[in-house]
Design a protein around this motif. Sequence first.
Motif, PDB file in Angstrom:
ATOM      1  N   VAL A  94     -32.530  16.562 -23.203  1.00 15.61           N
ATOM      2  CA  VAL A  94     -33.839  16.945 -23.736  1.00 15.61           C
ATOM      3  C   VAL A  94     -34.905  16.857 -22.648  1.00 15.61           C
ATOM      4  N   ILE A  95     -34.847  15.802 -21.844  1.00 15.48           N
ATOM      5  CA  ILE A  95     -35.810  15.662 -20.745  1.00 15.48           C
ATOM      6  C   ILE A  95     -35.646  16.808 -19.753  1.00 15.48           C
ATOM      7  N   ALA A  96     -34.400  17.146 -19.431  1.00 17.55           N
ATOM      8  CA  ALA A  96     -34.148  18.249 -18.502  1.00 17.55           C
ATOM      9  C   ALA A  96     -34.674  19.566 -19.062  1.00 17.55           C
ATOM     10  N   ILE A  97     -34.510  19.781 -20.364  1.00 15.54           N
ATOM     11  CA  ILE A  97     -35.020  20.994 -21.008  1.00 15.54           C
ATOM     12  C   ILE A  97     -36.538  21.058 -20.899  1.00 15.54           C
ATOM     13  N   LEU A 126     -32.922  27.535 -30.490  1.00 12.37           N
ATOM     14  CA  LEU A 126     -32.190  26.521 -31.247  1.00 12.37           C
ATOM     15  C   LEU A 126     -31.285  27.150 -32.294  1.00 12.37           C
ATOM     16  N   ALA A 127     -31.724  28.274 -32.864  1.00 15.81           N
ATOM     17  CA  ALA A 127     -30.917  28.956 -33.873  1.00 15.81           C
ATOM     18  C   ALA A 127     -29.782  29.768 -33.252  1.00 15.81           C
ATOM     19  N   GLY A 128     -29.800  29.887 -31.928  1.00 14.21           N
ATOM     20  CA  GLY A 128     -28.747  30.642 -31.254  1.00 14.21           C
ATOM     21  C   GLY A 128     -28.938  32.134 -31.325  1.00 14.21           C
ATOM     22  N   PHE A 172     -31.580  26.268 -23.146  1.00 19.84           N
ATOM     23  CA  PHE A 172     -30.977  25.493 -24.225  1.00 19.84           C
ATOM     24  C   PHE A 172     -29.453  25.561 -24.178  1.00 19.84           C
ATOM     25  N   ALA A 173     -28.919  26.748 -23.894  1.00 25.13           N
ATOM     26  CA  ALA A 173     -27.470  26.915 -23.868  1.00 25.13           C
ATOM     27  C   ALA A 173     -26.832  26.102 -22.753  1.00 25.13           C
ATOM     28  N   SER A 174     -27.506  25.999 -21.614  1.00 28.31           N
ATOM     29  CA  SER A 174     -26.914  25.311 -20.463  1.00 28.31           C
ATOM     30  C   SER A 174     -27.145  23.802 -20.487  1.00 28.31           C
ATOM     31  N   LEU A 175     -28.177  23.337 -21.182  1.00 27.37           N
ATOM     32  CA  LEU A 175     -28.521  21.916 -21.121  1.00 27.37           C
ATOM     33  C   LEU A 175     -28.311  21.159 -22.429  1.00 27.37           C
ATOM     34  N   LEU A 176     -28.491  21.812 -23.552  1.00 24.04           N
ATOM     35  CA  LEU A 176     -28.372  21.111 -24.831  1.00 24.04           C
ATOM     36  C   LEU A 176     -26.901  21.014 -25.247  1.00 24.04           C
TER      37      LEU A 176
END
Length: 212
Positions: free
Chosen positions: A7-10, A59-61, A137-141
């Motif tokens: 989350v911090i990285a995002i 978030l919903a993709g 989001f895809a790469s970090l979450l």
Amino acid sequence: MATSTAVIAILVALMLGAMSPGPSFVLVARNSVGLSRADGLATAVGMGVGGVIFGGIALAGLYTLLTSVEWLYITLKIAGGVYLLYLAYKIWRGANSPLVVDDGAILHRKGVQRSFWLGLTTQLSNPKTAIVYGSIFASLLPQHPPLWCYIALPPLMFAIEAGWYTLVAICFSSRRPREIYLRSKKWVDRLASTAIAALGLRLILTAHKTGL
């Protein structure tokens, strides 16, 4: 990677993205120096709401829909580019008009509301931003993030986007920038218009390229 670290990285990645030059920065700066600090702050809030919308899409993709359905992504890029060209035209056309300051509270409130919607629509006019959000989001979450991520991320994203543009609004609405603007309104507006038009043309001319 731990979820909290992700989350911090995002948030750091989103902050760097918000600070990069673009139509949002140009618009917030112009409204702040050319209208009022309240208009600049309202525009910044609009940018923040736009960031939350893009974050919700990520978030919903749903960003995968844009990358997988090429014609939809191309259509959105062209539509965003056309909107920026329209915005640039309006700024250019009003470059020679004297600065009008609203005296009535109702008129001022309407002006601030207009600045908010202008900020929101400008933020949403660039579908590439949605792809950037989705990629981050895809790469970090994590693939299955805990519930607290869905609750915490939207207000944090708003704070990142609106916070940065609030700083821009405060800086550009100070006395010295305003004095410079009043002396050079025509050329400042035309410079802002040219920058926004260039970004709009770039969206249209690169619409066929689906990559980042």
